[in-house]
Write a protein that holds these residues in place. Structure first.
Motif, PDB file in Angstrom:
ATOM      1  N   THR A   1       0.848  -1.190   0.000  1.00 38.13           N
ATOM      2  CA  THR A   1       0.000   0.000   0.000  1.00 38.13           C
ATOM      3  C   THR A   1       0.883   1.239   0.000  1.00 38.13           C
ATOM      4  OG1 THR A   1      -0.174   0.015   2.430  1.00 38.13           O
ATOM      5  CG2 THR A   1      -1.915  -1.129   1.187  1.00 38.13           C
TER       6      THR A   1
ATOM      7  N   ARG B   1      -3.269   3.333   0.255  1.00 39.38           N
ATOM      8  CA  ARG B   1      -4.037   2.992  -0.946  1.00 39.38           C
ATOM      9  C   ARG B   1      -3.326   1.892  -1.720  1.00 39.38           C
ATOM     10  NH1 ARG B   1      -4.540   8.213  -4.295  1.00 39.38           N
ATOM     11  NH2 ARG B   1      -2.620   8.776  -3.214  1.00 39.38           N
ATOM     12  N   ARG B   2      -4.086   1.214  -2.564  1.00 37.70           N
ATOM     13  CA  ARG B   2      -3.499   0.199  -3.423  1.00 37.70           C
ATOM     14  C   ARG B   2      -2.674   0.865  -4.523  1.00 37.70           C
ATOM     15  NH1 ARG B   2      -8.106  -2.954  -6.072  1.00 37.70           N
ATOM     16  NH2 ARG B   2      -8.671  -0.788  -6.519  1.00 37.70           N
TER      17      ARG B   2
ATOM     18  N   ASP C   1      -4.499   2.397  -7.482  1.00 33.02           N
ATOM     19  CA  ASP C   1      -5.241   3.640  -7.264  1.00 33.02           C
ATOM     20  C   ASP C   1      -4.347   4.874  -7.280  1.00 33.02           C
ATOM     21  OD1 ASP C   1      -7.588   2.175  -6.984  1.00 33.02           O
ATOM     22  OD2 ASP C   1      -7.312   1.933  -4.809  1.00 33.02           O
ATOM     23  N   CYS C   2      -3.042   4.687  -7.374  1.00 35.65           N
ATOM     24  CA  CYS C   2      -2.152   5.853  -7.330  1.00 35.65           C
ATOM     25  C   CYS C   2      -1.013   5.741  -8.339  1.00 35.65           C
ATOM     26  CB  CYS C   2      -1.605   6.071  -5.920  1.00 35.65           C
ATOM     27  SG  CYS C   2      -0.988   4.599  -5.106  1.00 35.65           S
TER      28      CYS C   2
END
Length: 236
Positions: free
Chosen positions: A65, A69-70, A73-74
């Protein structure tokens, strides 16, 4: 301002290649801003770990992460520079335009500023693949920095480069870190690690065996493998 992608958490990460565990249960938390240098002997799994962080390799087990967030997702907040530059069969300027079409459309002068920062403005109209190795890597870094990433990953980005290019790239990396980007780089160069690192992560046999502030790592490491590595011994 600290990076939006901190903390970085890697939990029980396993990666199998050719029936062999090349990453065998990596656990790592990176919380501090600045520059983290990943070091270790050849084949330790350093580059594979970096590719997992960038989402280029899916681990067989475990979780990563970034800022809670995963990775998926970024992804747009990350950038990576590889040891071997990956450039398009286009001009130097067109390589930047392709990577940042919105900037090319709304603020094309910004692309020239990016080339000036890496001393390539006078090569803007030349084929990118005709540049020297050091120049190609400087272009790769300029391209990576266009998006002002929250996380910048560099995999042996200055290996076998001329000293002037190394000096310029290190200067740009420091400046980007000072602006709040979290930098994680893989390097075999102890001199470079001493110059750049705030923190050292030492990887051996597919596992993180030491994580410590850079000054502590170089002067008072207690890990036998790390001490042998720093002494120039061959680790198998």
């Amino acid at each position: 301002m600290p990076s939006a992608l901190l903390p970085i958490r890697i939990s029980d990460l396993h990666l199998i290649k050719g029936g062999r565990a090349v990453l065998g249960g990596v656990n790592l938390v990176i919380e501090e801003p600045g520059i983290t240098v990943i070091m270790g002997p050849n084949g330790a799994g350093k580059s594979l770990l970096l590719r997992c962080l960038h989402g280029l390799i899916e681990p067989d087990q475990g979780q990563i992460t970034l800022g809670h967030r995963r990775i998926a997702d970024c992804r747009k907040q990350q950038a990576m520079v590889f040891q071997q530059p990956v450039l398009l069969r286009r001009t130097v300027l067109q390589n930047l335009s392709f990577a940042a079409p919105e900037i090319a459309k709304t603020n094309p002068q910004h692309l020239m500023h990016a080339l000036e920062a890496v001393n390539l403005a006078d090569r803007a109209d030349q084929p990118a693949r005709m540049l020297s190795g050091g120049e190609q890597q400087r272009l790769s870094l300029a391209r990576a920095l266009l998006s002002q990433p929250a996380l910048l990953l560099l995999d042996e980005a200055t290996a076998s480069m001329d000293p002037a290019s190394v000096l310029l790239i290190e200067s740009l990396v420091r400046a980007q870190s000072a602006q709040g980007t979290k930098v994680i780089l893989v390097s075999h160069d102890q001199g470079q690690a001493r110059r750049l690192a705030n923190e050292i992560v030492f990887v051996c046999n597919g596992q993180v065996v030491e994580q410590s502030p850079a000054n502590q790592f170089f002067t008072a490491s207690q890990n036998p493998a790390a001490k042998a590595y720093l002494a120039g011994e061959i680790l198998i």
